[in-house]
Scaffold this motif. Structure first.
Motif, short mmCIF file in Angstrom:
data_model
loop_
_atom_site.label_atom_id
_atom_site.label_comp_id
_atom_site.label_asym_id
_atom_site.label_seq_id
_atom_site.Cartn_x
_atom_site.Cartn_y
_atom_site.Cartn_z
N GLU A 192 45.41 85.26 88.07
CA GLU A 192 45.78 86.10 89.21
C GLU A 192 44.71 87.12 89.58
N SER A 193 43.76 87.38 88.69
CA SER A 193 42.67 88.30 89.03
C SER A 193 41.74 87.70 90.09
N ILE A 194 41.66 86.37 90.16
CA ILE A 194 40.82 85.73 91.19
C ILE A 194 41.62 84.86 92.15
N ASN A 195 42.86 84.52 91.78
CA ASN A 195 43.66 83.59 92.56
C ASN A 195 45.12 84.05 92.53
N PRO A 196 45.44 85.17 93.20
CA PRO A 196 46.78 85.75 93.07
C PRO A 196 47.93 84.87 93.57
N ILE A 197 47.66 83.94 94.47
CA ILE A 197 48.74 83.08 94.96
C ILE A 197 48.73 81.69 94.32
N TRP A 198 47.91 81.50 93.32
CA TRP A 198 47.81 80.24 92.58
C TRP A 198 47.49 79.07 93.52
N ALA A 199 46.62 79.30 94.48
CA ALA A 199 46.21 78.23 95.40
C ALA A 199 45.41 77.18 94.64
N ASP A 200 45.49 75.95 95.09
CA ASP A 200 44.69 74.88 94.49
C ASP A 200 43.25 75.04 94.97
N LEU A 201 42.36 75.41 94.08
CA LEU A 201 40.96 75.66 94.45
C LEU A 201 40.22 74.38 94.82
N SER A 202 40.82 73.23 94.51
CA SER A 202 40.19 71.94 94.84
C SER A 202 40.81 71.29 96.08
N ARG A 203 41.64 72.03 96.80
CA ARG A 203 42.40 71.43 97.91
C ARG A 203 41.52 70.82 99.00
N ASP A 204 40.29 71.28 99.15
CA ASP A 204 39.40 70.75 100.19
C ASP A 204 38.37 69.76 99.65
N TRP A 205 38.48 69.40 98.40
CA TRP A 205 37.48 68.53 97.79
C TRP A 205 37.68 67.06 98.11
N TYR A 206 38.88 66.64 98.44
CA TYR A 206 39.21 65.22 98.63
C TYR A 206 39.85 65.03 99.99
N GLU A 207 39.73 63.83 100.53
CA GLU A 207 40.28 63.55 101.85
C GLU A 207 41.80 63.44 101.85
N CYS A 208 42.36 63.10 100.70
CA CYS A 208 43.80 62.90 100.62
C CYS A 208 44.30 63.33 99.26
N GLU A 209 45.43 63.97 99.23
CA GLU A 209 46.08 64.38 97.99
C GLU A 209 47.09 63.30 97.58
N PRO A 210 47.41 63.20 96.29
CA PRO A 210 48.39 62.20 95.85
C PRO A 210 49.72 62.27 96.60
N ALA A 211 50.20 63.47 96.91
CA ALA A 211 51.47 63.60 97.64
C ALA A 211 51.36 62.99 99.04
#
Length: 165
Positions: A85-104
């Motif tokens: 939470e010191s660097i990512n307070p909302i627990w966002a996926d830091l890899s969300r923009d790395w791939y064209e499609c997510e498993p979901a």
């Protein structure tokens, strides 16, 4: 001071939606996160659905990365959460923009074409990793499906029939 290219090794934390934590170390963070997201290995992250990269640090020396992993694994849960939470307070996926499609997203596409999705479907029908091939073309002789703007559910369905045994 190390340049970004010299920081080859990473200590990282993956989390599930319910904040189950997994701590690991790798020499290829993109590839390892991809493996966690697509559950390519049976184990803790697959069992507890730890598919979000919530924290990582880079190191130039593998021994320092491993030492940090061991240090974090020895911490109490509250201290690990405070670190995240010191660097990512909302627990966002830091890899969300790395791939064209997510498993979901991929599961929803399979559901739309009426394909019963299960763990085997994801193993047969997964997205090509950024390091795997140029252009993300569909590869009939492999178990990997690439993603492009021309990929349609009917092409995916045809590929499932071809590769699933």
């Amino acid at each position: 001071m190390l340049l970004m290219d010299e920081c080859r090794y990473c200590t990282y934390i993956m989390a599930s939606r319910s904040h189950t934590l997994y701590i690991g170390v790798t020499g290829d963070l993109r590839r390892r996160v991809f493996q966690h997201k697509w559950k390519e290995h049976d184990g803790f992250t697959a069992r507890y659905n730890c598919d979000r990269l919530v924290w990582f640090e880079r190191y130039g020396d593998v021994n320092r990365a491993i030492a940090r992993e061991k240090e974090l694994k020895g911490w109490r849960r509250a201290k690990k959460i405070a670190l995240i939470e010191s660097i990512n307070p909302i627990w966002a996926d830091l890899s969300r923009d790395w791939y064209e499609c997510e498993p979901a997203d991929f599961k929803r596409a399979l559901d739309r074409i009426g394909h019963k999705s299960n763990r085997r479907s994801f193993a047969v029908l997964r997205m090509t990793a950024p390091w795997a091939s140029e252009g993300g073309a569909l590869e009939r002789n492999s178990r990997v499906v690439g993603y492009s703007s021309v990929t349609t559910p009917s092409i995916l369905h045809e590929h499932v029939r071809f590769t699933a045994r």
